[in-house]
Every structure is written in C-alpha cells, then in structure tokens.
Design a protein around this motif. Structure first.
Motif, PDB file in Angstrom:
ATOM      1  N   TYR A   1      48.584  43.975  42.560  1.00 44.81           N
ATOM      2  CA  TYR A   1      48.381  44.439  41.188  1.00 44.81           C
ATOM      3  C   TYR A   1      47.104  43.850  40.595  1.00 44.81           C
ATOM      4  N   MET A   2      46.850  42.568  40.873  1.00 43.08           N
ATOM      5  CA  MET A   2      45.649  41.934  40.349  1.00 43.08           C
ATOM      6  C   MET A   2      44.390  42.605  40.897  1.00 43.08           C
TER       7      MET A   2
ATOM      8  N   SER B   1      43.938  45.931  39.216  1.00 43.01           N
ATOM      9  CA  SER B   1      43.418  45.741  37.872  1.00 43.01           C
ATOM     10  C   SER B   1      41.931  45.425  37.906  1.00 43.01           C
TER      11      SER B   1
ATOM     12  N   LYS C   1      40.056  48.607  38.584  1.00 38.65           N
ATOM     13  CA  LYS C   1      40.040  49.472  37.400  1.00 38.65           C
ATOM     14  C   LYS C   1      38.994  48.998  36.394  1.00 38.65           C
ATOM     15  N   LYS C   2      38.850  47.672  36.267  1.00 35.21           N
ATOM     16  CA  LYS C   2      37.823  47.136  35.361  1.00 35.21           C
ATOM     17  C   LYS C   2      36.429  47.506  35.857  1.00 35.21           C
TER      18      LYS C   2
END
Length: 434
Positions: A411-412, A415, A418-419
């Motif tokens: 998940y990290m 994320s 996505k950033k």
C-alpha cells in the motif's frame, strides 16, 4: 501492530498453554495466571530520553532511557481517566529481562529485542545509536517486545516480568536472586561443547534447518531493500535538478515563465518527499529485522532440545555401564575390558567384603542413575511437547505479522506511485498553460 498483538493474546490463551503454566515454578508466577497480562494491563513505551551519567570507573557516558507506562485494562475499557504507573528503563535492563526469560523458559521462542546498533540501513540514514530517528524506532521495537511477552500464555504471568513493569528500584536484585546466571553459564558451556545427539527429534531438526533458511532469506531481503532504497533516493533527488533548471529557465521567459516556475516547484516538492517516504519505509524494514532475530530465538529452542536429549542419552549410557559392571561383579564374568579387571588378574581376586562393598556402591549408583534417567526423560518429553507447541504458536504469529507487513508495504508503494503520477499531472497542467 499493537492491535494485532492484542488479538494474539486472545488467540494464544489455550488450555494447553495453561497446563504449561501450572508446571512452571509457582514462585515465579503472579497470582492470576488464568489469562495473559495484556488482557489485564495496557502497556506502552511512551517516550525516550537521553541522559548523561558516570560509569563505575568514574567516566562520563551518554545513554538513553525509555519510559514504560502501564494502566489497568478495566479502567481503560470503562473510559476512566487513570494516571498511568510509570518508570524508566535502560536498554541493558531489557537485555537482562530477556536473558532471564531465555534461561527460565528454554522451550519458548522468546521475542527478540530491537537491534542495539543499526544494521541493513541504506547509507543516507544514520547508523548512530543516539540518532533521534533510530532511538524512536528502537522505542517502538521495545514496546513490541513487551507486548509480545505480555501476550504470551506463559511468560506474561512471570513474576519477574511483572516486577520489570511495576518495580523501578530493586528489580535487578530480584532477578539476580533467582540464580539464573549460574544456570545460564552451565548451559552455555554445554551448548559450546562438541557433542552429537544420536536420536534427535526430526521435527526439531527440520525446524532448526528452517530457522537457518529464514535468517538467510530475511538477510537477503533486507539487503535488497537497502539497495532499492538507495537507488530510489537517487531517482527522487535527480528530480530536484528538473526543479532547478525549470526555475532558472523561467527567469528568461515571459509567456512560459509562470508555467515553468510552477512545474519547478512541483518537482522540488517531489524530490524532497523521498526523505519522509524512506523514513516510513524503515519501519517496515524493522518488522522484517524482528523476524531476522526471531530466527535465532527459534534456533535456540532447537539447540536446547538437543542439549536435553544429549543429557538423557549420556545418563542412559552411564546407567547401562553401571548395570553391566554389577552383572560382571555378581557373575565374575568380565565381558568388557577395564583397568579394574586387569589389576584383578595381576594382583589377585578381591576379598568377599571388598566385593560386597563394591556391589553395594554400584546398587546405590544404579538407583541414582535410574532416578536421573527418569528426570531427564520427563524433562526431555516436556521440552519436546511444550517446545513444539510454542513453535507452532510462533509460526501462526509469523504468518499473520509478515502478511500484514507486506500488504502495508505494498500500500505504501502504491501511495508513493500515486504521488508521482499526481506530481507529473500537476506539471502537465503547468505546461499546458504556457
């Protein structure tokens, strides 16, 4: 992680575990041994503090202490505002507690402590054990250690562990009074001796091999992560060059200037974000490191089984030898070479009184040997039963923890990607407005 460990406490409190508790010395158990301590008490390592003091040789030293806070779970569950009991402990005191648990419970996979000095770190992070970020991660690791012990069906009810949490002064004296060090030293000498067990339990042999492989694989994983982190750091920081170039370019452009400067700001923010990202990632690495050290704890249980089996086999061989001597003395037929038999041939037979005295001594030694074999057999069987049960509990815990850690790590990474997409989307809009 703390929530998961509290769930472990509920799942591991089984009838078989309670049976193991009853076999532990009553002097080391708290009164309420019907449940784990974590169900009765909330435990946190709230903060760390750097201090300066003097050693025994009057030299200055800087060290870190950790604040342990405890509250009754009943008060917390009822929403009462209860001031916690609090005390400070040094890392060396955590080490003393763990050494005591290792000796007292040889059949338990005792949770490891967080590393004393940073290992497997990517080179941009400090390996200084006084670095604030490292101290913070170690604080989290020490809390995890206490929660794991407090959720264990046997160790959580140990009186010494309870004193560690509640009694700031005089705790060390209570530990040393148990005499665990003498037992630890004798066991250590035995473990370092060269011996070969003739009939080891195959399950423990397989588990020992598994612990070696687990340690090797987690080491490789941590090294790979450090290399990836280093390369990722370089990629992010290079984006800072985009930001610098776009900002300088904007100074010579009129129509394009605002768009270039805005895009440059997005690039700079993206480049700077890697520091927080990799600091967060280091916490996931610490979870893997815990199981790197757990592998050694697992191997220790297997080695102690080998020692227990070796002591049983040695006692059995000694008993067999004494019985053979008794038979030879009673019948007069010597079946094995011995120095005593040779001297008898050279200097004549023993008198009846001498022979009777030897027989009486052998009978006493055989009685003692049979008692020793019974004790060692019971000890070995208990170690096999309790050790195997605890290793199965450990495997279930490992599967849950690592599954959770890997999912959160994924998940990290998602994320983070996505950033990156968002940054380039923002830059695209800046370019579109030029």
């Amino acid at each position: 992680m703390a929530d998961a460990q509290r769930e472990d406490a509920a799942e591991t409190d089984t009838p078989n575990a309670n049976d193991a508790q009853e076999k532990t010395s009553n002097s080391t158990m708290v009164e309420d041994s019907s449940t784990t301590l974590l169900k009765r008490m909330e435990i946190t390592v709230a903060e760390a503090e750097k201090r300066t003091g003097k050693k025994a040789v009057n030299m200055q030293e800087t060290y870190t202490v950790y604040l342990i806070e405890t509250r009754p779970s009943s008060a917390v569950n009822e929403g009462q505002s209860v001031a916690p009991d609090a005390l400070w402990r040094r890392y060396s005191e955590f080490e003393l507690l763990r050494n005591y648990l290792l000796v007292t419970y040889p059949f338990i996979v005792v949770p490891p402590l967080p590393e004393k000095r940073a290992e497997f770190v990517w080179h941009k992070l400090s390996a200084d054990n006084m670095d604030p970020d490292f101290v913070e991660r170690r604080r989290v690791g020490l809390e995890t250690f206490l929660l794991r012990v407090a959720s264990h069906p046997v160790m959580s009810n140990d009186k010494i562990f309870y004193h560690f949490l509640m009694q700031e002064r005089g705790w060390k004296e209570v530990v040393y009074d148990t005499g665990f060090q003498a037992k630890a030293d004798s066991r250590l000498r035995a473990l370092n001796a060269t011996f070969r067990v003739k009939n080891p339990d195959k399950r423990f042999m397989e588990m020992k091999h598994y612990s070696d492989e687990l340690q090797a694989i987690t080491s490789q994983l941590l090294r790979a992560r450090a290399r990836v982190a280093d390369r990722l750091y370089g990629v992010y920081k290079v984006h800072g060059n985009y930001g610098r170039v776009f900002s300088e370019w904007s100074a010579i452009e009129k129509e394009m200037g605002d768009g270039l400067q805005s895009a440059g700001h997005h690039m700079d923010a993206y480049a700077a974000s890697i520091d927080d990202i990799l600091e967060e990632e280091e916490h996931y690495a610490d979870q893997i490191k815990e199981y790197l050290f757990f592998a050694e704890a697992l191997r220790a249980v297997c080695r102690k089984h080998e020692l227990s089996q070796y002591e049983l086999e040695t006692a059995s061989l000694d008993l067999t030898s004494k019985k053979l001597q008794r038979e030879e003395l009673a019948t007069g037929i010597v079946r094995t070479f011995s120095f005593k038999g040779m001297t008898t041939k050279l200097f004549g037979q023993e008198t009846a009184d001498q022979r009777e005295a030897r027989l009486k001594l052998l009978e006493e030694q055989i009685d003692e040997g049979e008692e020793t074999v019974r004790e060692k057999t019971a000890e070995c069987e208990e170690h096999v039963h309790s050790g195997w049960e605890d290793m199965q509990r450990f495997k279930e815990q490992k599967d849950r923890d690592l599954r959770e850690a890997f999912i959160n790590y994924a998940y990290m990474q998602m994320s983070m990607c996505k950033k990156g997409i968002q940054m380039w989307s923002n830059a695209k809009e800046c370019f579109s407005k030029m």
